[in-house]
Design an enzyme around this catalytic site. Structure first.
Site, PDB file in Angstrom:
ATOM      1  N   ASP A  79      -5.033  -0.129  -8.326  1.00  0.00           N
ATOM      2  CA  ASP A  79      -4.469  -1.980  -8.121  1.00  0.00           C
ATOM      3  C   ASP A  79      -5.624  -1.741  -8.110  1.00  0.00           C
ATOM      4  O   ASP A  79      -6.803  -2.401  -6.895  1.00  0.00           O
ATOM      5  CB  ASP A  79      -5.279  -0.853  -5.935  1.00  0.00           C
ATOM      6  CG  ASP A  79      -4.759  -1.990  -4.817  1.00  0.00           C
ATOM      7  OD1 ASP A  79      -3.926  -3.171  -5.462  1.00  0.00           O
ATOM      8  OD2 ASP A  79      -5.576  -1.636  -3.856  1.00  0.00           O
TER       9      ASP A  79
ATOM     10  N   GLN B 188       1.008  -1.972  -0.182  1.00  0.00           N
ATOM     11  CA  GLN B 188      -0.114  -0.139  -0.451  1.00  0.00           C
ATOM     12  C   GLN B 188       1.045   1.125  -0.390  1.00  0.00           C
ATOM     13  O   GLN B 188       0.447   2.805  -0.416  1.00  0.00           O
ATOM     14  CB  GLN B 188      -0.984  -0.067   1.067  1.00  0.00           C
ATOM     15  CG  GLN B 188      -1.604  -1.475   1.369  1.00  0.00           C
ATOM     16  CD  GLN B 188      -2.912  -1.179   0.246  1.00  0.00           C
ATOM     17  OE1 GLN B 188      -3.518  -0.525  -0.332  1.00  0.00           O
ATOM     18  NE2 GLN B 188      -3.697  -2.277   1.057  1.00  0.00           N
TER      19      GLN B 188
ATOM     20  N   GLU C 200     -14.496   1.339  -7.629  1.00  0.00           N
ATOM     21  CA  GLU C 200     -14.500  -0.074  -7.051  1.00  0.00           C
ATOM     22  C   GLU C 200     -15.696  -0.397  -7.599  1.00  0.00           C
ATOM     23  O   GLU C 200     -16.827   0.367  -7.085  1.00  0.00           O
ATOM     24  CB  GLU C 200     -14.035   0.093  -5.610  1.00  0.00           C
ATOM     25  CG  GLU C 200     -14.309  -1.534  -4.464  1.00  0.00           C
ATOM     26  CD  GLU C 200     -13.361  -2.561  -5.602  1.00  0.00           C
ATOM     27  OE1 GLU C 200     -13.508  -3.935  -5.713  1.00  0.00           O
ATOM     28  OE2 GLU C 200     -12.148  -2.457  -5.111  1.00  0.00           O
TER      29      GLU C 200
ATOM     30  N   ASP D 184     -10.364  -2.237  -0.053  1.00  0.00           N
ATOM     31  CA  ASP D 184      -9.833  -2.451   0.834  1.00  0.00           C
ATOM     32  C   ASP D 184      -8.851  -0.386   1.889  1.00  0.00           C
ATOM     33  O   ASP D 184      -9.702  -0.907   3.043  1.00  0.00           O
ATOM     34  CB  ASP D 184      -9.050  -3.296   0.956  1.00  0.00           C
ATOM     35  CG  ASP D 184      -7.481  -2.910   0.041  1.00  0.00           C
ATOM     36  OD1 ASP D 184      -6.153  -1.892   0.162  1.00  0.00           O
ATOM     37  OD2 ASP D 184      -6.914  -3.282  -0.663  1.00  0.00           O
TER      38      ASP D 184
END
Length: 386
Positions: free
Chosen positions: A223, A129, A173, A153
């Site tokens: 990501d 991260q 997301e 997340d």
């Protein structure tokens, strides 16, 4: 495998490791036993009783009736596996897009898995991260607008929020269940959603980018849970991958930066070369490969293996997946003001309050930033574009 199965096949190459043979004596483990080739495991693995089906496994105590662990090969990464002991399953459901699993491991804390692919563990998430966020953001002066693709997340958001110059953070997301599960089981990561600068969009990131104003973002961080399928291959053609990167490039301002997860140098040099080739054609600015050590990466498919550990027939689970312990990052810049990725122009140590924001940085610093771009000789040889 019987006691005499490997007699006469012992390897002359020895190493320091030892194993209990079951009769109280210690045997030196031949080096070949530690990694028997997957091509013919039963032939290669007969040189020591601790190797079963081509995988090295510590034998159980002679007083136990337990069976040995058996490691199964994944055809994409033959001859490699990493295992985590599962203490308990905390969550397991199917969303509209994927199976979401959370379990408590004995050594890496809680683990998030999507469709059988490791996303993060509490122990080593900091390396991934922090690096994927600060490598791009510390390479440009005063970033203001940032987009995160995936990252449900919340860990990347947590790291971006350390940068006080950032005024707005979009995150796209596709799976709301990932967000909800993270908030419940991974609060140290999901804290990123609490920042008032964050604007959450639940949906398809490519569609979101197609409708984004051109040149809106200073930085985009991808990501994605499946980078091979998303930007590197799978069923996606080269033309498709080029279109994806072109869409990202159009959303960046001149001199804007992209950071995309870019697989492991130990396993996927052909994918790395393909990504670099496309990005150099698309972004026009500098393109660099960086890497970091993350023990449970790359994100790879797992199997859960049942094994009886004790005579009482108590069961535990072993989470087994190929892993190289190294993950890569591809950093690209659009044409415009020059970007020097190799030397952080916006060092984290000089940003007011950044080092301790939300929690203390555990992995990234300016020295790690510079070191991430130092590449081994074999990678430079195998990836010609480097």
């Amino acid at each position: 495998m019987g006691e005499d199965a490997g007699r006469g096949l012992e390897c002359s190459k020895l190493m320091d490791g030892k194993v209990n043979s079951g009769n109280g004596s210690e045997k030196v483990i031949p080096s070949c036993c530690l990694k028997a080739r997957a091509s013919a495991p039963e032939l290669e693995a007969k040189c020591h009783s601790t190797v079963v089906s081509g995988w090295f496994s510590e034998s159980q105590s002679s007083s136990d009736d337990a069976g040995k662990m058996v490691y199964f090969n994944n055809p994409m990464w033959p001859g490699e596996a990493h295992s985590l002991k599962v203490e308990s399953i905390l969550f397991k459901e199917k969303s509209d897009y994927q199976e979401v699993l959370v379990f408590e491991s004995s050594t890496y804390g809680k683990v998030l898995v999507l469709d059988g692919i490791v996303q993060l563990t509490e122990k080593d998430e900091c390396a991934y991260q922090e690096m994927i966020a600060h490598l791009p953001l510390c390479s440009i002066p005063s970033p203001k607008t940032v987009l995160v693709v995936g990252g449900g997340d919340g860990g990347v958001l947590r790291e971006i929020s350390r940068h006080s110059s950032v005024e707005h953070i979009d995150i796209c997301e596709i799976d709301k269940m990932v967000i909800d599960v993270s908030k419940k089981f991974f609060p140290e990561l999901a804290v990123g959603f609490e920042d008032s600068r964050v604007d959450l969009h639940v949906g398809d990131a490519i569609e979101f980018l197609r409708h984004a104003p051109k040149g809106k973002y200073d930085a985009i961080i991808v990501d994605s849970s499946d980078p091979v399928e998303y930007v590197c291959g799978g069923s996606c053609s080269r033309a498709c991958r080029e279109t994806i990167f072109e869409t990202i490039a159009q959303a960046l301002r001149p001199g804007g930066v992209l950071c995309n997860m870019a697989e492991s140098m130990w396993l996927h040099t052909h994918l790395i070369e393909d990504m670099i080739s496309i990005c150099r054609e698309t972004f026009k600015g500098p393109v660099h490969y960086a890497w970091a050590s993350v023990p449970t990466y790359p994100r790879t498919i797992f199997r859960i293996i049942k094994s009886i550990l004790f005579p009482t027939s108590n069961l535990c689970f072993q989470f087994s997946f190929p892993s190289s312990g190294v993950i890569g990052f591809l950093l690209c810049s659009t044409e415009g003001p020059p970007v020097d990725f190799l030397n952080p122009i916006n060092p984290i140590e000089k940003l007011d309050g950044a080092y301790l924001h939300k929690r203390e940085l555990r992995f990234y610093n300016s020295e790690m930033h510079r070191a991430a771009f130092a590449l081994p000789s074999f990678l430079k040889r195998e990836v010609r574009l480097l």
